[in-house]
Scaffold this active site. Sequence first.
Site, PDB file in Angstrom:
ATOM      1  N   THR A 167       0.883  -1.175   0.000  1.00  0.00           N
ATOM      2  CA  THR A 167       0.000   0.000   0.000  1.00  0.00           C
ATOM      3  C   THR A 167       0.914   1.216   0.000  1.00  0.00           C
ATOM      4  OG1 THR A 167      -1.794  -1.122   1.140  1.00  0.00           O
ATOM      5  CG2 THR A 167      -1.750   1.280   1.286  1.00  0.00           C
ATOM      6  N   LYS A 179      -7.178   1.494  -3.071  1.00  0.00           N
ATOM      7  CA  LYS A 179      -6.803   1.118  -1.698  1.00  0.00           C
ATOM      8  C   LYS A 179      -6.982   2.294  -0.743  1.00  0.00           C
ATOM      9  CE  LYS A 179      -5.303  -1.418   1.711  1.00  0.00           C
ATOM     10  NZ  LYS A 179      -4.079  -2.175   1.900  1.00  0.00           N
ATOM     11  N   LYS A 186       0.460   5.319   8.357  1.00  0.00           N
ATOM     12  CA  LYS A 186       1.151   5.487   7.073  1.00  0.00           C
ATOM     13  C   LYS A 186       0.114   5.639   5.945  1.00  0.00           C
ATOM     14  CE  LYS A 186       1.900   2.088   4.483  1.00  0.00           C
ATOM     15  NZ  LYS A 186       2.203   0.923   3.638  1.00  0.00           N
TER      16      LYS A 186
END
Lengths: 294, 294
Positions: A95, A170, A238
Amino acid sequence: MRVGFIGTGIMGKSMCLHLLNGGHSVTVYSRTKSKCDDLIAKGATYAPTPAAVGANSDVVFTIVGYPSDVRQVILGENGVLSTLNDGGIVVDMTTSEPSLAKEIYAAAKAKGVSSIDAPVSGGDVGAKEARLSIMVGGDATALEKVMPLFQLMGKNIRHMGGAGAGQHTKMVNQILIATNMIGVVEGLLYAYKAGLDLNEAIAAVGAGAAGSWSINNMGPRIAKRDFNPGFMVEHFIKDMGIALKESQAMGLSLPGLALANQLYLAVMAQKDGGKLGTQALMLAFEKLNCIDRD
Amino acid sequence: MRVGFIGTGIMGKSMCLHLLNGGHSVTVYSRTKSKCDDLIAKGATYAPTPAAVGANSDVVFTIVGYPSDVRQVILGENGVLSTLNDGGIVVDMTTSEPSLAKEIYAAAKAKGVSSIDAPVSGGDVGAKEARLSIMVGGDATALEKVMPLFQLMGKNIRHMGGAGAGQHTKMVNQILIATNMIGVVEGLLYAYKAGLDLNEAIAAVGAGAAGSWSINNMGPRIAKRDFNPGFMVEHFIKDMGIALKESQAMGLSLPGLALANQLYLAVMAQKDGGKLGTQALMLAFEKLNCIDRD
């Protein structure tokens, strides 16, 4: 097919194993060689650098930690693109940043190879059971070649558009989870304060319009004070950071995501908060409300 | 059993019809008599006041608009409690204030009758198909008597605790929906800005950890710009107002709920915004981000 695999953490290890079990010749690399031991025992070959993986592979998968790691293993001095042969394909399943996916796509094209961004959802269990959702960005021709390999790792495999579209999808996934987790925690905190049994409350509301994967899966963990990670807070932060950066770049104000990010930063302030599971957001809300339960 | 029914809006009408079809003798009241016509045609008797309903019933159900309406029809001068016979039960199914439910419970007890709070979820479709979730607060003995009637209206019937516990559970339900709707709208707005197909994005993320009733049911409506009400914004704002008031009374800070409330107030600022469905939250986010699509 000669397959390369870079990044053998919890996710990568299971995914790589499916490729080995699928009969493919696999070259693996990890910064920590011992993380590859199980895979080597099953027939994988270890390579000392990402470049060495690239030199020996037709398709190279990467699933590493941060965008900076992605940049290093693909675009770096000893990165995959420095050696990947003509017609090769690099598939980043980390990701990571949509903008980095586009940069890799352009760099790959300039070298006569292809690039796909293909982050996943489904967690360690989905990886183990080969039923990950895979969100793909890039060219259809490259995806066609990689599809049989994806099918060894996942079920819901969707071509979302050009380079970066997988990463963008995502981000949609993470934005949904981030804000919904605020609701889950606030709902359960309200229930607690109102004297309701948390599991009864989840059962009363979780099957209807208030239902979500998060309330039905994370809710019961919160009820029994289980804050162990399915997905770690530091990784989620993150991801939210990427979503906020990309949103800002698109000129988009997302106040719910920003709030979630701030509240998760409060979880980081707790002892070892980053290593807790995302349901530990409850701990930040308890601090906020001066509720001392532990 | 002699059953009374007060409030024959979209929800109440369907629920009352199930009681009639269950063979019960039903006395109905609505401020607008014409709203009872269909029920009268099916055998219900009209009463001119809530008091007249109370005088002719063993159990009286109320499902009206606002807490002030609940107060009037139950506790008011011509309210149900002014006439309900010894051993009678008043069951408020309006989404209303937990504190009012407790007040009604005490007033009922003082008059030798019982009170139950039993808000529902499942919407107009759930009411029509008799598969509402019913969240019950009050005494078990009263619930036992009313249970056969509840079973004509719903499926997931849960006794959550004493007076007010049903309303508190409904607040948990609304808190979950409120904050999750921010995530749904932000996720889809991000997808739109990133150039993704909204329905493809929903399909990619809606079955996993990002999945919820809202993204899977409201998401597709937003994608096709259908802002017609399943559940109206003005009613949702009423519910959030109750949740915020109760939270404050419990000394609880819920920043996600507060944000949702503010953003839904922005939907109210739109033309006829209060009559739109809750998915119209997207319109407020589009204004916020200067996106002009209509």
